[in-house]
Write a protein that holds these residues in place. Structure first.
Motif, PDB file in Angstrom:
ATOM      1  N   VAL A 173       0.845  -1.190   0.000  1.00  0.00           N
ATOM      2  CA  VAL A 173       0.000   0.000   0.000  1.00  0.00           C
ATOM      3  C   VAL A 173       0.877   1.235   0.000  1.00  0.00           C
ATOM      4  N   GLU A 174       0.488   2.207  -0.814  1.00  0.00           N
ATOM      5  CA  GLU A 174       1.113   3.527  -0.769  1.00  0.00           C
ATOM      6  C   GLU A 174       0.043   4.557  -0.468  1.00  0.00           C
ATOM      7  N   THR A 175       0.325   5.427   0.496  1.00  0.00           N
ATOM      8  CA  THR A 175      -0.625   6.461   0.890  1.00  0.00           C
ATOM      9  C   THR A 175      -0.213   7.814   0.315  1.00  0.00           C
ATOM     10  N   THR A 176      -1.164   8.742   0.282  1.00  0.00           N
ATOM     11  CA  THR A 176      -0.894  10.066  -0.268  1.00  0.00           C
ATOM     12  C   THR A 176      -0.104  10.938   0.694  1.00  0.00           C
ATOM     13  N   SER A 177      -0.053  10.548   1.960  1.00  0.00           N
ATOM     14  CA  SER A 177       0.712  11.310   2.952  1.00  0.00           C
ATOM     15  C   SER A 177       1.696  10.385   3.652  1.00  0.00           C
TER      16      SER A 177
END
Length: 252
Positions: free
Chosen positions: A65-69
């Motif tokens: 998973v990659e988050t925007t923050s």
């Protein structure tokens, strides 16, 4: 009834922005829904819009998973890790005191006991993994039109995370929905439901004392033993209409 197969357990490691969060035992189905639901339930994200990417790497048993923050895993792990009880043991980083800070649930939806019994039956006959193996938990949401959506897993908490993830990805409004589950409603199960905003939560089995106390505090209606001729309303939020006689409804 002869079951054709055994329940599946799938160890999978969740990585957030390249950092190893933990390894979980799951059923290898609807893993993206689980990842979204779990990360939301644990307040890593506030909505699916906080995610840049989710990738399932089945060959290595990983969800990436990659988050925007930025995600500070050390700060996250400063919270005490709690292992939830039951099959397919899960992990939550929320304590009872954390959950009590949640916003109290608001909804104007009401239902009858007979309606809940009907939807519990529909849920049961639309749970293919349970019907195949006899060893799965499930979670189901019921919308205002009465349509049901089901997710299944070896762990009751995983199934709830999956159905919450599905609802988030479909942009469904929590005030329109009822949550039904096959598993015991414990405090961590109730916390997942309350964080999403379900106003009515029901199970085919019991709720714990801690879950009921939390439900009363957060304004969540909890109903247990939704099966056959048994049904029990644990709370008094006024969202359940008792339209069954004592012989059918049991001790309400």
């Amino acid at each position: 009834m002869n079951r054709k197969s055994c329940p599946d357990e799938y160890p999978i490691t969740l990585f957030v922005n390249g950092q190893n969060l933990a390894t979980y035992q799951l059923t290898n189905r609807d893993l993206e829904d689980w990842a979204v639901g779990y990360l939301y339930s644990e307040a890593v994200i506030s909505s699916p819009n906080d995610l840049k990417m989710i990738r399932i790497d089945e060959s290595r048993g990983r969800i990436l998973v990659e988050t925007t923050s930025d995600f500070d895993i050390d700060l996250f792990r400063e919270k005490q890790m709690n292992f939830s009880a039951g099959c397919g043991r899960g992990i939550t980083f929320f304590s009872m005191s954390d959950v009590k800070s949640f916003t109290k649930v608001k909804t104007n939806r009401t239902v009858s006991l007979s309606y809940l019994l009907k939807k519990r039956h529909e849920f049961a006959i639309n749970s293919p993994l349970y019907l195949e193996t006899g060893g799965m938990h499930g979670a189901c949401i019921v919308d205002r039109e009465g349509k049901i959506y089901v997710r299944e897993d070896i762990g009751r908490h995983n199934a709830v995370d999956k159905i919450i993830g599905f609802a988030l990805r479909e942009n469904m409004k929590p005030e329109d929905l009822i949550l039904l589950t096959t598993g015991r409603i414990s405090y961590e199960m109730l916390s997942k439901a309350a964080r999403f905003g379900f106003g009515i939560v029901g199970s085919r089995t019991a709720a714990t004392k801690q879950a009921i106390q939390l439900a009363n505090y957060l304004n969540v209606e909890v109903i247990g033993y939704i099966r056959g001729k048994m049904i029990n309303v644990y709370t008094s939020c006024g969202r359940v209409l008792k339209d069954l006689n004592d012989k059918v409804a049991g001790d309400l």
